[in-house]
Scaffold this active site. Sequence first.
Site, PDB file in Angstrom:
ATOM      1  N   LYS A 123       0.819  -1.213   0.000  1.00 12.12           N
ATOM      2  CA  LYS A 123       0.000   0.000   0.000  1.00 12.12           C
ATOM      3  C   LYS A 123       0.862   1.277   0.000  1.00 12.12           C
ATOM      4  O   LYS A 123       0.432   2.310  -0.501  1.00 12.12           O
ATOM      5  CB  LYS A 123      -0.923   0.033   1.219  1.00 12.12           C
ATOM      6  CG  LYS A 123      -1.851  -1.159   1.382  1.00 12.12           C
ATOM      7  CD  LYS A 123      -2.964  -1.165   0.362  1.00 12.12           C
ATOM      8  CE  LYS A 123      -4.077  -2.144   0.676  1.00 12.12           C
ATOM      9  NZ  LYS A 123      -3.701  -3.578   0.616  1.00 12.12           N
TER      10      LYS A 123
HETATM   11  C1  LIG Z   1      -4.313  -4.681   0.093  1.00 14.17           C
HETATM   12  C2  LIG Z   1      -3.482  -5.919   0.045  1.00 14.17           C
HETATM   13  C3  LIG Z   1      -3.698  -6.908  -0.945  1.00 14.17           C
HETATM   14  C4  LIG Z   1      -4.828  -6.849  -1.954  1.00 14.17           C
HETATM   15  O1  LIG Z   1      -4.691  -5.821  -2.894  1.00 14.17           O
HETATM   16  P1  LIG Z   1      -5.972  -5.298  -3.728  1.00 14.17           P
HETATM   17  O2  LIG Z   1      -5.475  -4.168  -4.524  1.00 14.17           O
HETATM   18  O3  LIG Z   1      -6.989  -4.893  -2.682  1.00 14.17           O
HETATM   19  O4  LIG Z   1      -6.469  -6.438  -4.556  1.00 14.17           O
HETATM   20  C5  LIG Z   1      -2.837  -7.996  -0.957  1.00 14.17           C
HETATM   21  N1  LIG Z   1      -1.853  -8.136  -0.042  1.00 14.17           N
HETATM   22  C6  LIG Z   1      -1.620  -7.210   0.916  1.00 14.17           C
HETATM   23  C7  LIG Z   1      -0.517  -7.432   1.901  1.00 14.17           C
HETATM   24  C8  LIG Z   1      -2.423  -6.064   0.997  1.00 14.17           C
HETATM   25  O5  LIG Z   1      -2.189  -5.152   1.962  1.00 14.17           O
END
Ligand SMILES: *Cc1c(COP(=O)(O)O)cnc(C)c1O
Length: 480
Positions: A123
């Site tokens: 993120k």
């Molecule tokens: C948010 C997240 C995901 C999923 O990503 P999306 O864009 O919501 O599909 C996968 N792994 C981790 C560690 C995340 O924080």
Amino acid sequence: MAVQMQNQASELRYVSTRGTAPALGFEDAMLAGLARDGGLYLPAAWPRFTPSDIKAMSGLSYAQTACRVMEPFVGADISQKEFFGIVEAAYATFSHEAVTPLVELGPDQWLLELFHGPTLAFKDVAMQLLGRLMDRALRLRKARATIVGATSGDTGAAAIEAFAGRGSIDIFILHPHGRVSDVQRRQMTTARADNVHNIAIQGTFDDCQALLKALFNDHEQRDRLSLAGVNSINWARIMAQTVYYFVSAAALGAPGRPVRFCVPTGNFGDVFAGYVASRMGLPIDRLVIATNVNDILVRTLKSGRYEPGAVVATSSPSMDIQVSSNFERLIFEAAGRDSVRVCQLMSDLAGHGSFTLSENELSFLRSTLAAEAVDEEQVECTIREVARETGYVCDPHTAVGLAAARRQPAEGIPVVTLATAHPAKFPDAVGAATGKRPHAPSRLEEKLGADERFDILENDYGALVAFIEARARVLTEPGT
Ligand SMILES: *Cc1c(COP(=O)(O)O)cnc(C)c1O
């Protein structure tokens, strides 16, 4: 196509998937987050790179490639020179000089590590840029905004890290009291900046999301508080995530060689960024959606029927999602950008709890996407086997991706699995699989020992609004 690129840079507009919100420029679409008709913003046309544009990326730094990939989306809103400075600053917060390094696990098997940012999950890649771009846009307008978000863990920490201390913004993050992991809570609640407000709601994550939705649908409050959203429905986050698809594919031989990506998926933001990269000309052989047992997307690709079930808690909590918000963007594309059709499907979903895609729409999805669901036993087994065979210790989200990649034979095509979190963020699951708890990097360890600060509120809309009203500077000092 190259001609189209040259003269559209300054004019790229963003349209809503539901067709009735006004088309906006980049900054307005970023500040709006969700469109006012309930839809999601997308560029009116896809910018396109030629094979030689892509070839030229292989010798560049991450920040240089990032600017090339994102400039067509940002357009004239920011000068090239200023944009480069912002991008460099955003990725200087990462602890690896390659920003998102590739790690070779075996012949044609790669991991793309996206977790070297301040909160050790992918993120940060988008949020570090979004924080800076939003702050700049607001300061130029001499305006303030209020960010309110709900989190089950990773998004809240990344948002707080990106917005802490920014004078133009107050940030309120709701988490379910007692229901996030110790590491995740401390990453949020140890922030010291005055503009950060952590709220522990006495309820579940769904309760937090319902409060948030109520607030964004309350158009009077939305305007009064100048609310901004930072979850993955925000176009600027998708844009920032498109970059690492180009960076990694160029390093592995694109455009001469196609590449496959395997993406641990929850809200569909990251996979959609891969789809965008392919629309921009990157030769992606296949995008593999990897889910845990919350497998709505796997079922949809099989049957054409999109039907959310009950959320099951797993060892990969950031993917415990049944309603993948960003899927609406892909449906819009699959339906030939017919917003009337999107509205019809979304009203089926709201009214009957499901919708069904047409044959054409379904074959559009199947032409680029594959999907695999991975259960808890396979996650644990994958973490253990990969550690034993290669010495690499991965987190449970990444393990979902690796397990899915192993099921899709690739025949000489490089396969890149996105590593979305550092194993130290999920020490219990990793420890149970390998027999050894992963070592926490020092930037995490400092956080874990610091004082925590948060308020506990009951699950009540009125109480939440009163809390925000008492603290949001937009009400007392609207200008910066
Ligand atoms: C948010 C997240 C995901 C999923 O990503 P999306 O864009 O919501 O599909 C996968 N792994 C981790 C560690 C995340 O924080």
